[in-house]
Scaffold this motif. Structure first.
Motif, PDB file in Angstrom:
ATOM      1  N   UNK A 292       0.830  -1.200   0.000  1.00  0.00           N
ATOM      2  CA  UNK A 292       0.000   0.000   0.000  1.00  0.00           C
ATOM      3  C   UNK A 292       0.872   1.261   0.000  1.00  0.00           C
ATOM      4  N   UNK A 293       0.470   2.265  -0.772  1.00  0.00           N
ATOM      5  CA  UNK A 293       1.232   3.518  -0.863  1.00  0.00           C
ATOM      6  C   UNK A 293       0.475   4.649  -0.158  1.00  0.00           C
ATOM      7  N   UNK A 298      -4.591   7.775   0.958  1.00  0.00           N
ATOM      8  CA  UNK A 298      -5.331   9.038   0.864  1.00  0.00           C
ATOM      9  C   UNK A 298      -6.578   8.878  -0.006  1.00  0.00           C
ATOM     10  N   UNK A 299      -6.463   8.103  -1.075  1.00  0.00           N
ATOM     11  CA  UNK A 299      -7.625   7.850  -1.926  1.00  0.00           C
ATOM     12  C   UNK A 299      -8.695   7.075  -1.155  1.00  0.00           C
ATOM     13  N   UNK A 300      -8.267   6.076  -0.399  1.00  0.00           N
ATOM     14  CA  UNK A 300      -9.215   5.298   0.416  1.00  0.00           C
ATOM     15  C   UNK A 300      -9.883   6.185   1.459  1.00  0.00           C
ATOM     16  N   UNK A 301      -9.084   7.067   2.077  1.00  0.00           N
ATOM     17  CA  UNK A 301      -9.629   7.976   3.090  1.00  0.00           C
ATOM     18  C   UNK A 301     -10.675   8.903   2.478  1.00  0.00           C
ATOM     19  N   UNK A 302     -10.417   9.367   1.258  1.00  0.00           N
ATOM     20  CA  UNK A 302     -11.372  10.259   0.594  1.00  0.00           C
ATOM     21  C   UNK A 302     -12.715   9.579   0.365  1.00  0.00           C
ATOM     22  N   UNK A 314       0.488  11.525   4.634  1.00  0.00           N
ATOM     23  CA  UNK A 314       0.570  10.120   5.051  1.00  0.00           C
ATOM     24  C   UNK A 314       2.008   9.654   4.879  1.00  0.00           C
ATOM     25  N   UNK A 315       2.529   9.005   5.894  1.00  0.00           N
ATOM     26  CA  UNK A 315       3.883   8.455   5.823  1.00  0.00           C
ATOM     27  C   UNK A 315       3.859   7.003   6.268  1.00  0.00           C
TER      28      UNK A 315
END
Length: 346
Positions: A292-293, A298-302, A314-315
Protein backbone atom coordinates in the motif's frame (compact mmCIF):
# COMPACT_ATOMS: atom_id res chain seq x y z
CA UNK A 1 -9.30 -2.62 42.09
CA UNK A 2 -9.45 -5.74 44.24
CA UNK A 3 -13.23 -6.17 43.90
CA UNK A 4 -13.25 -5.03 40.28
CA UNK A 5 -11.03 -8.00 39.38
CA UNK A 6 -13.04 -10.51 41.40
CA UNK A 7 -11.33 -10.10 44.74
CA UNK A 8 -14.15 -11.81 46.60
CA UNK A 9 -12.73 -15.05 45.12
CA UNK A 10 -9.04 -15.39 46.09
CA UNK A 11 -6.66 -17.42 44.00
CA UNK A 12 -6.87 -15.62 40.67
CA UNK A 13 -3.67 -15.51 38.63
CA UNK A 14 -2.22 -12.33 37.17
CA UNK A 15 0.04 -12.25 34.11
CA UNK A 16 2.66 -9.56 34.72
CA UNK A 17 4.24 -8.26 31.51
CA UNK A 18 4.27 -4.55 32.36
CA UNK A 19 7.22 -3.10 34.34
CA UNK A 20 6.26 -2.80 37.99
CA UNK A 21 7.84 0.65 38.35
CA UNK A 22 4.95 2.08 36.31
CA UNK A 23 1.88 3.03 38.34
CA UNK A 24 -0.42 0.97 36.08
CA UNK A 25 1.43 -2.30 36.77
CA UNK A 26 2.24 -1.33 40.36
CA UNK A 27 -1.49 -1.09 41.06
CA UNK A 28 -3.28 -3.55 38.78
CA UNK A 29 -0.62 -6.27 38.69
CA UNK A 30 1.18 -6.15 42.05
CA UNK A 31 -0.86 -4.39 44.74
CA UNK A 32 -4.23 -5.70 43.61
CA UNK A 33 -3.01 -9.30 43.36
CA UNK A 34 -1.57 -9.16 46.87
CA UNK A 35 -4.81 -7.62 48.16
CA UNK A 36 -7.10 -10.32 46.77
CA UNK A 37 -4.78 -13.20 47.68
CA UNK A 38 -3.86 -14.16 44.14
CA UNK A 39 -0.62 -15.10 42.46
CA UNK A 40 1.54 -13.44 39.81
CA UNK A 41 3.39 -14.83 36.83
CA UNK A 42 6.06 -12.16 36.24
CA UNK A 43 8.18 -11.95 33.10
CA UNK A 44 11.63 -10.36 33.46
CA UNK A 45 11.21 -8.97 29.94
CA UNK A 46 8.22 -8.74 27.59
CA UNK A 47 7.88 -12.24 26.09
CA UNK A 48 7.33 -12.93 22.43
CA UNK A 49 3.83 -14.12 21.58
CA UNK A 50 4.55 -17.89 21.35
CA UNK A 51 6.33 -17.84 24.74
CA UNK A 52 3.43 -15.95 26.32
CA UNK A 53 0.81 -18.32 24.89
CA UNK A 54 2.77 -21.43 25.90
CA UNK A 55 3.07 -20.09 29.46
CA UNK A 56 -0.66 -19.29 29.66
CA UNK A 57 -1.49 -22.79 28.44
CA UNK A 58 0.56 -24.32 31.27
CA UNK A 59 -0.86 -22.14 34.05
CA UNK A 60 -3.71 -23.51 36.19
CA UNK A 61 -6.50 -20.98 35.88
CA UNK A 62 -9.95 -22.36 36.83
CA UNK A 63 -11.14 -18.80 37.56
CA UNK A 64 -9.41 -17.21 34.60
CA UNK A 65 -6.43 -14.90 34.42
CA UNK A 66 -5.89 -11.19 34.82
CA UNK A 67 -3.89 -9.66 31.97
CA UNK A 68 -3.27 -5.91 32.04
CA UNK A 69 -1.50 -3.90 29.41
CA UNK A 70 -1.50 -1.24 26.76
CA UNK A 71 -3.26 -1.86 23.47
CA UNK A 72 -0.15 -3.23 21.72
CA UNK A 73 -0.12 -6.33 23.97
CA UNK A 74 -3.67 -7.22 22.99
CA UNK A 75 -3.01 -6.35 19.35
CA UNK A 76 -0.25 -8.96 19.18
CA UNK A 77 -2.63 -11.67 20.39
CA UNK A 78 -5.42 -10.41 18.16
CA UNK A 79 -3.25 -10.72 15.05
CA UNK A 80 -1.36 -13.91 15.91
CA UNK A 81 -2.29 -16.35 13.16
CA UNK A 82 -1.05 -19.52 14.89
CA UNK A 83 -3.07 -19.12 18.06
CA UNK A 84 -4.98 -22.31 17.22
CA UNK A 85 -1.77 -24.17 18.11
CA UNK A 86 -2.46 -23.15 21.73
CA UNK A 87 -6.04 -24.35 22.31
CA UNK A 88 -5.78 -24.21 26.12
CA UNK A 89 -5.48 -20.43 25.94
CA UNK A 90 -9.02 -20.05 24.61
CA UNK A 91 -11.21 -18.45 27.27
CA UNK A 92 -8.52 -18.19 29.96
CA UNK A 93 -7.89 -14.47 29.41
CA UNK A 94 -11.24 -13.42 30.80
CA UNK A 95 -10.03 -10.57 33.05
CA UNK A 96 -8.15 -8.31 30.63
CA UNK A 97 -7.65 -4.61 31.23
CA UNK A 98 -6.40 -2.17 28.61
CA UNK A 99 -4.97 1.13 29.79
CA UNK A 100 -2.19 3.70 29.26
CA UNK A 101 -3.87 4.90 26.08
CA UNK A 102 -6.89 4.26 23.87
CA UNK A 103 -8.15 0.79 22.98
CA UNK A 104 -9.27 0.98 19.38
CA UNK A 105 -12.42 -0.94 18.52
CA UNK A 106 -10.85 -3.06 15.72
CA UNK A 107 -8.18 -4.32 18.13
CA UNK A 108 -10.71 -5.06 20.85
CA UNK A 109 -13.00 -7.00 18.52
CA UNK A 110 -10.15 -9.01 16.97
CA UNK A 111 -8.75 -9.88 20.41
CA UNK A 112 -12.09 -11.24 21.63
CA UNK A 113 -12.57 -13.25 18.43
CA UNK A 114 -9.05 -14.70 18.42
CA UNK A 115 -8.72 -15.58 22.12
CA UNK A 116 -12.25 -16.01 23.44
CA UNK A 117 -11.20 -13.56 26.15
CA UNK A 118 -12.89 -10.57 27.70
CA UNK A 119 -11.37 -7.10 27.72
CA UNK A 120 -12.46 -3.74 29.10
CA UNK A 121 -10.83 -0.34 29.34
CA UNK A 122 -9.60 1.06 32.61
CA UNK A 123 -8.92 4.75 33.04
CA UNK A 124 -6.56 6.56 35.34
CA UNK A 125 -3.57 8.84 35.59
CA UNK A 126 -0.66 9.31 37.96
CA UNK A 127 -2.37 12.30 39.60
CA UNK A 128 -5.23 9.97 40.60
CA UNK A 129 -2.89 7.33 42.07
CA UNK A 130 -3.71 6.02 39.42
CA UNK A 131 -7.21 4.48 38.96
CA UNK A 132 -10.40 6.43 38.26
CA UNK A 133 -12.79 4.08 36.48
CA UNK A 134 -13.16 0.77 34.71
CA UNK A 135 -15.49 -1.34 32.62
CA UNK A 136 -17.46 -4.28 33.97
CA UNK A 137 -15.59 -7.58 33.68
CA UNK A 138 -18.49 -9.68 34.97
CA UNK A 139 -21.44 -8.23 33.06
CA UNK A 140 -22.38 -5.92 30.25
CA UNK A 141 -19.74 -3.31 29.44
CA UNK A 142 -20.39 -0.91 26.55
CA UNK A 143 -17.70 -0.79 23.90
CA UNK A 144 -15.72 2.42 23.56
CA UNK A 145 -16.30 3.85 27.02
CA UNK A 146 -14.12 3.88 30.14
CA UNK A 147 -16.72 2.34 32.39
CA UNK A 148 -17.94 3.77 35.67
CA UNK A 149 -16.00 5.61 38.38
CA UNK A 150 -14.72 3.64 41.34
CA UNK A 151 -16.50 3.93 44.73
CA UNK A 152 -16.33 7.41 46.32
CA UNK A 153 -15.16 8.83 42.98
CA UNK A 154 -17.08 11.51 41.11
CA UNK A 155 -16.49 12.76 37.61
CA UNK A 156 -17.86 15.37 35.29
CA UNK A 157 -17.35 17.26 32.04
CA UNK A 158 -16.17 20.89 32.20
CA UNK A 159 -15.57 23.52 29.47
CA UNK A 160 -12.12 22.94 27.98
CA UNK A 161 -11.05 26.58 28.13
CA UNK A 162 -12.56 27.79 31.41
CA UNK A 163 -13.24 25.63 34.48
CA UNK A 164 -14.82 28.59 36.24
CA UNK A 165 -17.85 28.44 33.92
CA UNK A 166 -19.03 25.41 35.87
CA UNK A 167 -19.69 21.84 34.76
CA UNK A 168 -21.28 20.90 31.47
CA UNK A 169 -22.47 17.61 32.92
CA UNK A 170 -22.06 15.79 36.24
CA UNK A 171 -24.36 12.88 35.52
CA UNK A 172 -26.95 14.03 38.04
CA UNK A 173 -30.67 13.21 37.57
CA UNK A 174 -31.42 16.74 36.35
CA UNK A 175 -28.55 16.83 33.82
CA UNK A 176 -29.41 16.90 30.13
CA UNK A 177 -26.05 17.72 28.54
CA UNK A 178 -25.18 14.21 27.43
CA UNK A 179 -23.58 13.06 24.21
CA UNK A 180 -20.84 14.04 21.80
CA UNK A 181 -22.17 17.56 21.26
CA UNK A 182 -21.41 18.29 24.93
CA UNK A 183 -17.71 17.42 24.77
CA UNK A 184 -15.38 18.97 27.33
CA UNK A 185 -12.54 18.21 29.74
CA UNK A 186 -12.95 15.23 32.08
CA UNK A 187 -12.52 16.27 35.73
CA UNK A 188 -12.33 13.96 38.74
CA UNK A 189 -12.99 14.26 42.48
CA UNK A 190 -12.22 11.49 44.96
CA UNK A 191 -9.94 10.17 47.70
CA UNK A 192 -7.34 9.02 45.16
CA UNK A 193 -6.72 12.52 43.75
CA UNK A 194 -3.28 13.87 44.65
CA UNK A 195 -2.74 16.75 47.06
CA UNK A 196 -0.26 18.64 44.88
CA UNK A 197 2.75 18.52 42.60
CA UNK A 198 5.65 18.70 45.04
CA UNK A 199 7.12 22.21 45.16
CA UNK A 200 5.23 23.24 42.01
CA UNK A 201 2.45 25.56 43.18
CA UNK A 202 1.68 27.05 39.75
CA UNK A 203 1.27 23.63 38.10
CA UNK A 204 -0.86 22.50 41.04
CA UNK A 205 -3.12 25.56 40.76
CA UNK A 206 -3.65 24.82 37.05
CA UNK A 207 -4.52 21.18 37.69
CA UNK A 208 -6.47 21.13 40.98
CA UNK A 209 -9.45 23.49 41.20
CA UNK A 210 -12.33 23.95 43.64
CA UNK A 211 -16.02 23.71 42.80
CA UNK A 212 -18.81 23.68 45.41
CA UNK A 213 -16.36 22.96 48.22
CA UNK A 214 -14.72 20.00 46.47
CA UNK A 215 -11.31 19.76 44.83
CA UNK A 216 -11.39 18.59 41.23
CA UNK A 217 -8.53 17.23 39.14
CA UNK A 218 -8.40 18.51 35.57
CA UNK A 219 -7.23 15.41 33.71
CA UNK A 220 -6.29 16.96 30.38
CA UNK A 221 -8.47 14.39 28.63
CA UNK A 222 -11.37 15.42 26.42
CA UNK A 223 -14.58 13.41 26.38
CA UNK A 224 -18.32 13.38 26.89
CA UNK A 225 -20.79 11.67 29.21
CA UNK A 226 -23.52 9.28 28.13
CA UNK A 227 -26.95 9.12 29.73
CA UNK A 228 -25.95 5.98 31.66
CA UNK A 229 -23.14 7.91 33.38
CA UNK A 230 -20.30 6.35 31.40
CA UNK A 231 -17.72 8.55 29.71
CA UNK A 232 -16.14 8.22 26.30
CA UNK A 233 -12.69 9.72 25.86
CA UNK A 234 -12.11 11.50 22.58
CA UNK A 235 -8.44 12.37 23.10
CA UNK A 236 -5.85 14.35 25.04
CA UNK A 237 -6.49 18.10 25.14
CA UNK A 238 -2.90 18.81 24.09
CA UNK A 239 -3.19 16.50 21.07
CA UNK A 240 -6.39 17.97 19.63
CA UNK A 241 -5.88 19.03 16.00
CA UNK A 242 -7.45 22.30 14.84
CA UNK A 243 -8.09 22.05 11.09
CA UNK A 244 -9.93 24.94 9.40
CA UNK A 245 -11.84 25.54 12.63
CA UNK A 246 -12.79 21.87 13.04
CA UNK A 247 -11.71 19.87 16.08
CA UNK A 248 -10.06 16.66 14.91
CA UNK A 249 -9.40 13.92 17.46
CA UNK A 250 -6.37 11.73 16.58
CA UNK A 251 -7.92 8.64 18.17
CA UNK A 252 -10.93 8.82 15.82
CA UNK A 253 -8.75 9.21 12.73
CA UNK A 254 -6.58 6.28 13.85
CA UNK A 255 -9.62 4.06 14.32
CA UNK A 256 -10.95 4.94 10.88
CA UNK A 257 -7.63 4.26 9.19
CA UNK A 258 -7.25 0.92 10.98
CA UNK A 259 -10.44 -0.25 9.30
CA UNK A 260 -8.39 -0.61 6.13
CA UNK A 261 -7.44 -4.31 5.92
CA UNK A 262 -3.80 -3.53 5.08
CA UNK A 263 -3.21 -0.98 7.86
CA UNK A 264 -1.93 -2.66 11.01
CA UNK A 265 -1.56 0.46 13.13
CA UNK A 266 -1.69 4.23 12.79
CA UNK A 267 -0.57 7.25 14.78
CA UNK A 268 -2.01 10.69 14.04
CA UNK A 269 -0.95 14.22 15.00
CA UNK A 270 -1.27 17.77 13.74
CA UNK A 271 1.41 19.67 11.84
CA UNK A 272 1.51 23.45 11.41
CA UNK A 273 -0.04 24.73 8.18
CA UNK A 274 -0.30 28.37 7.05
CA UNK A 275 -3.74 27.97 5.47
CA UNK A 276 -5.43 25.32 7.64
CA UNK A 277 -3.95 26.14 11.04
CA UNK A 278 -2.98 22.51 11.42
CA UNK A 279 -2.95 19.66 8.93
CA UNK A 280 -3.67 16.05 9.86
CA UNK A 281 -0.73 13.69 9.40
CA UNK A 282 -0.91 9.91 9.73
CA UNK A 283 2.09 7.65 10.29
CA UNK A 284 1.00 4.21 9.15
CA UNK A 285 2.35 0.72 9.85
CA UNK A 286 1.23 -1.78 7.21
CA UNK A 287 0.37 -5.44 7.57
CA UNK A 288 3.09 -7.91 6.51
CA UNK A 289 3.40 -8.16 2.74
CA UNK A 290 1.35 -5.06 2.00
CA UNK A 291 2.48 -2.75 -0.81
CA UNK A 292 0.00 0.00 0.00
CA UNK A 293 1.23 3.52 -0.86
CA UNK A 294 0.50 6.88 0.78
CA UNK A 295 -1.50 7.97 -2.27
CA UNK A 296 -3.63 4.82 -2.12
CA UNK A 297 -4.30 5.45 1.58
CA UNK A 298 -5.33 9.04 0.86
CA UNK A 299 -7.62 7.85 -1.93
CA UNK A 300 -9.21 5.30 0.42
CA UNK A 301 -9.63 7.98 3.09
CA UNK A 302 -11.37 10.26 0.59
CA UNK A 303 -13.92 7.50 -0.04
CA UNK A 304 -14.41 6.42 3.57
CA UNK A 305 -13.82 9.39 5.88
CA UNK A 306 -15.39 12.78 6.57
CA UNK A 307 -13.44 15.48 4.71
CA UNK A 308 -11.91 17.21 7.75
CA UNK A 309 -10.70 13.94 9.30
CA UNK A 310 -8.81 12.78 6.22
CA UNK A 311 -5.01 12.80 6.54
CA UNK A 312 -3.41 15.58 4.51
CA UNK A 313 -0.04 13.88 4.88
CA UNK A 314 0.57 10.12 5.05
CA UNK A 315 3.88 8.46 5.82
CA UNK A 316 4.54 4.72 5.82
CA UNK A 317 6.77 3.66 8.71
CA UNK A 318 8.19 0.32 9.73
CA UNK A 319 6.75 0.39 13.24
CA UNK A 320 4.69 2.84 15.28
CA UNK A 321 6.93 3.89 18.22
CA UNK A 322 5.87 3.09 21.78
CA UNK A 323 7.26 3.62 25.27
CA UNK A 324 8.18 0.90 27.78
CA UNK A 325 4.58 0.08 28.62
CA UNK A 326 3.39 0.14 25.03
CA UNK A 327 1.87 3.61 24.80
CA UNK A 328 1.99 5.07 21.29
CA UNK A 329 4.37 8.04 21.09
CA UNK A 330 2.54 10.45 18.80
CA UNK A 331 4.58 13.36 20.12
CA UNK A 332 7.86 11.68 19.14
CA UNK A 333 6.68 11.33 15.55
CA UNK A 334 5.30 14.86 15.46
CA UNK A 335 8.47 16.53 16.80
CA UNK A 336 10.70 14.55 14.43
CA UNK A 337 8.73 15.65 11.36
CA UNK A 338 10.55 18.16 9.09
CA UNK A 339 7.48 20.44 8.88
CA UNK A 340 7.25 20.64 12.68
CA UNK A 341 11.00 21.26 12.98
CA UNK A 342 10.92 24.02 10.37
CA UNK A 343 8.17 25.81 12.29
CA UNK A 344 9.31 25.30 15.88
CA UNK A 345 12.97 24.32 15.63
CA UNK A 346 14.58 21.16 16.91
Amino acid sequence: CMYWLGGEQPGIGNIGVLPLFHSFAHTVVMNTTIAFGGWMMLFPRPPDTPELLKTIEELPAPKGLVYAGAEILFKRLAEFEDINKYPEVMGKLNLCVSGAGPLHRPVRDAFVKNTGGRIVEGYGLSEATPVVSAGNLFGESPIGVIGMPFPATEWGIWPVEDFSEGPICLGNPNDTNFGEEHTGEICVHGPQVMLEYLNKPDETADTIKEYNGKLWLLTGDIGFMNEDGTIEIRDRKKQLIKYKGYSVYPKEVEELLMKHPEISEAAVAGLPHDEFGEAVKAWVELTPGSTLTPDEIKKWAAENMTHYKRPYYVQIIEEVPKNLIGKVQRRTLQEADPIFKEKYGK
